[in-house]
Design a protein around this motif. Structure first.
Motif, PDB file in Angstrom:
ATOM      1  N   VAL A  29       0.851  -1.184   0.000  1.00  0.00           N
ATOM      2  CA  VAL A  29       0.000   0.000   0.000  1.00  0.00           C
ATOM      3  C   VAL A  29       0.891   1.239   0.000  1.00  0.00           C
ATOM      4  O   VAL A  29       2.022   1.194   0.488  1.00  0.00           O
ATOM      5  N   GLY A  30       0.384   2.316  -0.566  1.00  0.00           N
ATOM      6  CA  GLY A  30       1.149   3.560  -0.604  1.00  0.00           C
ATOM      7  C   GLY A  30       0.353   4.626  -1.339  1.00  0.00           C
ATOM      8  O   GLY A  30      -0.720   4.327  -1.885  1.00  0.00           O
ATOM      9  N   ASN A  31       0.875   5.843  -1.347  1.00  0.00           N
ATOM     10  CA  ASN A  31       0.155   6.896  -2.048  1.00  0.00           C
ATOM     11  C   ASN A  31       0.245   6.688  -3.564  1.00  0.00           C
ATOM     12  O   ASN A  31       0.959   5.805  -4.043  1.00  0.00           O
ATOM     13  N   THR A  32      -0.490   7.481  -4.316  1.00  0.00           N
ATOM     14  CA  THR A  32      -0.624   7.245  -5.753  1.00  0.00           C
ATOM     15  C   THR A  32       0.728   7.313  -6.469  1.00  0.00           C
ATOM     16  O   THR A  32       0.985   6.528  -7.384  1.00  0.00           O
ATOM     17  N   ASN A  44       0.178   2.440  12.815  1.00  0.00           N
ATOM     18  CA  ASN A  44       0.373   2.321  11.379  1.00  0.00           C
ATOM     19  C   ASN A  44      -0.829   1.619  10.764  1.00  0.00           C
ATOM     20  O   ASN A  44      -0.820   0.423  10.512  1.00  0.00           O
ATOM     21  N   THR A  45      -1.873   2.387  10.511  1.00  0.00           N
ATOM     22  CA  THR A  45      -3.108   1.802   9.981  1.00  0.00           C
ATOM     23  C   THR A  45      -2.916   1.321   8.555  1.00  0.00           C
ATOM     24  O   THR A  45      -3.619   0.426   8.102  1.00  0.00           O
ATOM     25  N   ALA A  46      -1.967   1.924   7.840  1.00  0.00           N
ATOM     26  CA  ALA A  46      -1.715   1.492   6.463  1.00  0.00           C
ATOM     27  C   ALA A  46      -1.207   0.057   6.468  1.00  0.00           C
ATOM     28  O   ALA A  46      -1.675  -0.793   5.704  1.00  0.00           O
ATOM     29  N   LEU A  47      -0.263  -0.211   7.371  1.00  0.00           N
ATOM     30  CA  LEU A  47       0.307  -1.555   7.426  1.00  0.00           C
ATOM     31  C   LEU A  47      -0.728  -2.565   7.924  1.00  0.00           C
ATOM     32  O   LEU A  47      -0.856  -3.661   7.386  1.00  0.00           O
ATOM     33  N   SER A  69      -3.611   3.800  -1.632  1.00  0.00           N
ATOM     34  CA  SER A  69      -4.111   2.628  -0.927  1.00  0.00           C
ATOM     35  C   SER A  69      -3.678   2.615   0.536  1.00  0.00           C
ATOM     36  O   SER A  69      -4.234   1.868   1.315  1.00  0.00           O
ATOM     37  N   ASP A  70      -2.703   3.463   0.899  1.00  0.00           N
ATOM     38  CA  ASP A  70      -2.361   3.517   2.325  1.00  0.00           C
ATOM     39  C   ASP A  70      -3.551   4.053   3.116  1.00  0.00           C
ATOM     40  O   ASP A  70      -3.822   3.611   4.229  1.00  0.00           O
ATOM     41  N   PHE A  93      -0.469  -4.430  -5.566  1.00  0.00           N
ATOM     42  CA  PHE A  93      -0.439  -3.063  -5.036  1.00  0.00           C
ATOM     43  C   PHE A  93      -1.892  -2.621  -5.024  1.00  0.00           C
ATOM     44  O   PHE A  93      -2.540  -2.553  -6.069  1.00  0.00           O
ATOM     45  N   LEU A  94      -2.410  -2.353  -3.853  1.00  0.00           N
ATOM     46  CA  LEU A  94      -3.842  -2.063  -3.718  1.00  0.00           C
ATOM     47  C   LEU A  94      -4.198  -0.752  -4.436  1.00  0.00           C
ATOM     48  O   LEU A  94      -3.348   0.116  -4.627  1.00  0.00           O
ATOM     49  N   PRO A  95      -5.467  -0.617  -4.846  1.00  0.00           N
ATOM     50  CA  PRO A  95      -5.875   0.539  -5.670  1.00  0.00           C
ATOM     51  C   PRO A  95      -5.867   1.873  -4.925  1.00  0.00           C
ATOM     52  O   PRO A  95      -6.109   1.921  -3.725  1.00  0.00           O
ATOM     53  N   CYS A  96      -5.583   2.929  -5.673  1.00  0.00           N
ATOM     54  CA  CYS A  96      -5.598   4.278  -5.113  1.00  0.00           C
ATOM     55  C   CYS A  96      -7.031   4.786  -5.025  1.00  0.00           C
ATOM     56  O   CYS A  96      -7.930   4.264  -5.685  1.00  0.00           O
TER      57      CYS A  96
END
Lengths: 512, 212
Positions: free
Chosen positions: A202-205, A456-459, A261-262, A251-254
């Motif tokens: 997950v990460g920003n666009t 770390n909610t993204a993780l 996706s983060d 890689f999860l969608p933006c």
């Protein structure tokens, strides 16, 4: 001069070995290794617990309250309550499966094999290797994003990628780095490489595009929307990763614009979409991301908050590392600064900046306008660290952008700040910022007991996605369709609301 | 303190409601709308510009002061229509260029120019070269002020200047540019008439370009 005694600490399972002066709080040492303290290191949760394998760590009432007798007998401690009193070997239990198993109502369906969850940040990476049968974290690795040398923020990285056709180079760098983190985790946990079935990132666009090798040109200008922001899947063989060739990398969608996706993972982790009450999630970074809503509607946006919260563009700003003033409190009209790593003060990190300005307001050294009172030009917090007039301005811009974003999104929901029942602060900064100071400076205008650091909610969201199947119909796919992205910059009211949010509240406004 | 001085102070302090009240008071006392500009608003915003340059004021205060000044100009503008004594210092078409939505800087410049007595045609953000050309023609503008905050969009300033030339308007308007990545030499290289490094500089530049 007296020789300062030092001790050694070995962290398991990472095998990282550190040396630090006697008496250094473990919190400071572990934070630098990427360990987070969900309650802010106040001994109120169990998130930072460690198991002492060799040596001894002090025990206090806070720990007796949070840990069972059996746990205490087995050497469990809360890292935030201990300091380095002798050589130590400790096992880190950060991000262990507790959040999946007992505390959290998330039901995960055990799957065979191993999985990897990666939070791919602009600045930092966190990766975890999980046993998908038990939900246990087998290993964790953190690192600075290797692309950062080509631009600290997303726009400069976009520029580097587009200006000289450097996209393949950037993609290659980050893919190699993550492959190497996975290798290290396999090695340290003695896991079987072929059992890794699934990797979720997950990460920003921008991080999404730069990992996936997608053209970032659409992200270089308005409307900052890319046609390729969806879920991207690869086989390990396609990335030349040394895993089972059929292992899937997703890689999860933006969500739209720069919101990636983060944030989607953050919504999944905080379950904002499951409650009837309105809740919110804020990630206070350079691109401050905000989500608000409930089970019927969710809105998200990013605001160009600037890098003040990360200590950048602050005259003596620095990352939250050894030597950073991370906390400032006023005791009997005296300023007390907490310096990370028990070291001499060198600079000011984001949480320290917020605290310092809040203290300045309380001591009436800073006017609600943000100006130093009595013509003062700067304020010495702890020699040689000073707070300057322009530092306060940077903070005003950052907090004004977040406060405006929150208010505009709520406005679109037909709600106000008083309707928000729960606000989660994501990320390391969210854990460290003092909620009272955040309120004092008007960053978050609500009672602090309704604001919770969420870690770390993204993780966590990425981990949950490991259990949710590998198609768009999985829980994150449904969730993604539910979240609307709002381009705040095209909101005609943005500037008005932003200007309204620049000044600091009067003392009377925050005493309730 | 005279009424004008009070107004100036209220603008500098960013007290929009006070400015509004004082403007109405001035009008009810029979002061001509056209006099309020040079005696209260222009000197106040010049002082704001000075403080900004001396780092006493930063963007928040400038915005807040400009918004307070607008509380006066909003009342005065309709009263000044057709008043020959209140001819604007010039007509400025301003915007951020195509692809660029960062408009706070542009808005500050626009508000400060407005307080300095210019007529502002604010086209907003993300504006195409064609729209700028149309606006210059329709409003008989003598200045174009554009800003870009991204290196990725600043190249579009050049296209605007080319479009003005192609439309035969380049001799008629002066072009000024600004924004974080923009520099004096960049401005020269694309054939702009001037570069303002900050909002006060932009006001000075507009004054000198309009007088030329």
């Amino acid at each position: 001069m007296e020789q300062v005694k030092t001790h050694r600490i070995v962290l398991q399972p990472t095998q990282v070995e550190l040396t630090a002066p006697a008496g250094t709080p473990l919190r400071d040492l572990l934070f630098e290794q990427g360990v987070e303290f969900p309650c802010g290191g106040r001994g109120r949760c169990r998130g930072c617990r460690i198991r002492v394998r060799e040596g001894s760590a002090e025990l206090n009432d806070a720990q007796r309250e949070r840990l069972s007798e059996e746990e205490l007998r087995n050497g469990w401690r809360l890292a935030c309550q201990c300091s380095l009193a002798g050589n130590l070997v400790v096992e880190l239990r950060q991000w262990d499966a507790a959040i999946l198993a007992d505390d959290s109502p998330f039901v995960f369906e055990p799957r065979p094999g191993l999985g990897v969850a990666v939070d791919l940040g602009t600045t930092t990476l966190v990766a975890q290797l999980l046993d998908l049968t038990t939900g246990h974290v087998l290993a964790v690795r953190t690192a600075l994003n290797v692309q950062a040398r080509y631009g600290a923020d997303i726009m400069s990285r976009v520029e580097y990628a587009t200006a000289g056709d450097h996209l393949p180079e950037l993609a290659d760098l980050i893919r190699r780095q993550i492959a190497s983190l996975i290798d290290q985790m396999i090695f340290s946990s003695k896991s079987v490489r072929a059992e890794i079935r699934d990797v979720v990132l997950v990460g920003n666009t921008v991080m999404h595009h730069l990992f996936c090798g997608l053209d970032v040109e659409p992200l270089s200008h308005y409307p900052f929307e890319s046609p390729h922001a969806g879920l991207q899947q690869f086989r390990a063989s396609a990335l030349a990763w040394n895993l089972d060739p059929q292992a899937t990398i997703r890689f999860l969608p933006c969500l739209g614009g720069f919101v990636g996706s983060d944030v989607l993972a953050g919504v999944l982790a905080t379950r904002l979409s499951e409650s009837e009450e309105i809740g919110g999630l804020i990630d206070l970074g350079t691109n401050g991301e905000i989500v608000v809503g409930n089970n019927s509607r969710l809105l998200c946006a990013s605001t160009a908050a600037g890098p003040a919260f990360e200590g950048a563009r602050i005259s003596m700003g620095m990352r939250a590392a050894t030597g950073a003033i991370s906390q400032v409190v006023v005791e009997r009209q005296q300023l007390v600064c907490h310096v990370l790593g028990n070291a001499a003060p060198q600079g000011l990190c984001g949480s320290g900046l917020v605290d310092a300005v809040a203290a300045g307001l309380d001591l009436q050294l800073i006017d609600p306008s943000g100006r130093f009172s009595n013509g003062r030009k700067e304020w010495t917090l702890a020699t040689p660290v000073v707070l300057t007039q322009s530092d306060i301005r940077e903070l005003q811009l950052a907090k004004g952008a977040i406060a405006a974003g929150l208010s505009l999104l709520l406005g679109r929901l037909g709600a106000g700040i008083n309707d928000v029942k729960k606000l989660y602060l994501a990320g390391a900064f969210g854990n460290y910022i003092s909620r009272a100071s955040a309120r004092r400076i008007g960053l978050i205008d609500m009672p602090i007991d309704q604001v919770s650091p969420a870690g770390n909610t993204a993780l966590l969201g990425a981990k949950l996605a490991l259990f949710s199947g590998d198609d768009e119909g999985g829980s994150y796919g449904r969730l993604r369709r539910k979240i609307e992205h709002v381009a705040l910059k095209s909101d005609a009211k943005f500037q008005e609301v932003f200007v309204d949010g620049l000044a600091f509240p009067q003392l009377s406004e925050v005493q309730s | 303190m005279s009424l004008f001085e009070e107004m100036q102070q209220a603008i500098i302090d960013g007290k929009a409601p006070v400015v509004k009240e004082l403007t109405q008071k001035a009008l009810s006392e029979g002061i001509k709308p056209a006099d309020i500009f040079p005696k209260a608003i222009v000197p106040a915003m010049d002082e704001v510009g000075r403080r900004m340059r001396d780092c006493e004021f930063f963007i928040p205060e400038v915005l807040i002061a400009a918004r307070a000044a607008r509380a006066a100009t909003d009342i005065l503008r309709p009263l000044l229509v057709g008043d020959a004594a209140a001819r604007p210092a010039g007509t400025v078409v301003c915007c951020t260029v195509k692809g660029d939505l960062h408009d706070i800087g542009k808005n500050i410049v626009a508000m400060m120019l407005e307080s300095a007595g210019f007529r502002i045609i604010d086209l907003g953000a993300d504006v195409s070269a064609e729209k700028i050309v149309d606006a210059v023609r329709a409003h008989d503008a003598n200045l174009v002020a554009m800003s870009a905050l991204l290196t990725t969009t600043m190249v579009n300033m050049k296209s605007v200047i080319e479009a003005l030339a192609a439309a035969g308007l380049r001799e008629k308007v002066k072009v000024m540019v600004g924004g974080a990545p923009v520099t004096e030499s960049w401005a020269r290289s694309i054939g702009a008439d001037g570069y303002g490094k900050d909002a006060p500089a932009a006001v000075d530049l507009a004054r000198s370009l309009a007088a030329a």
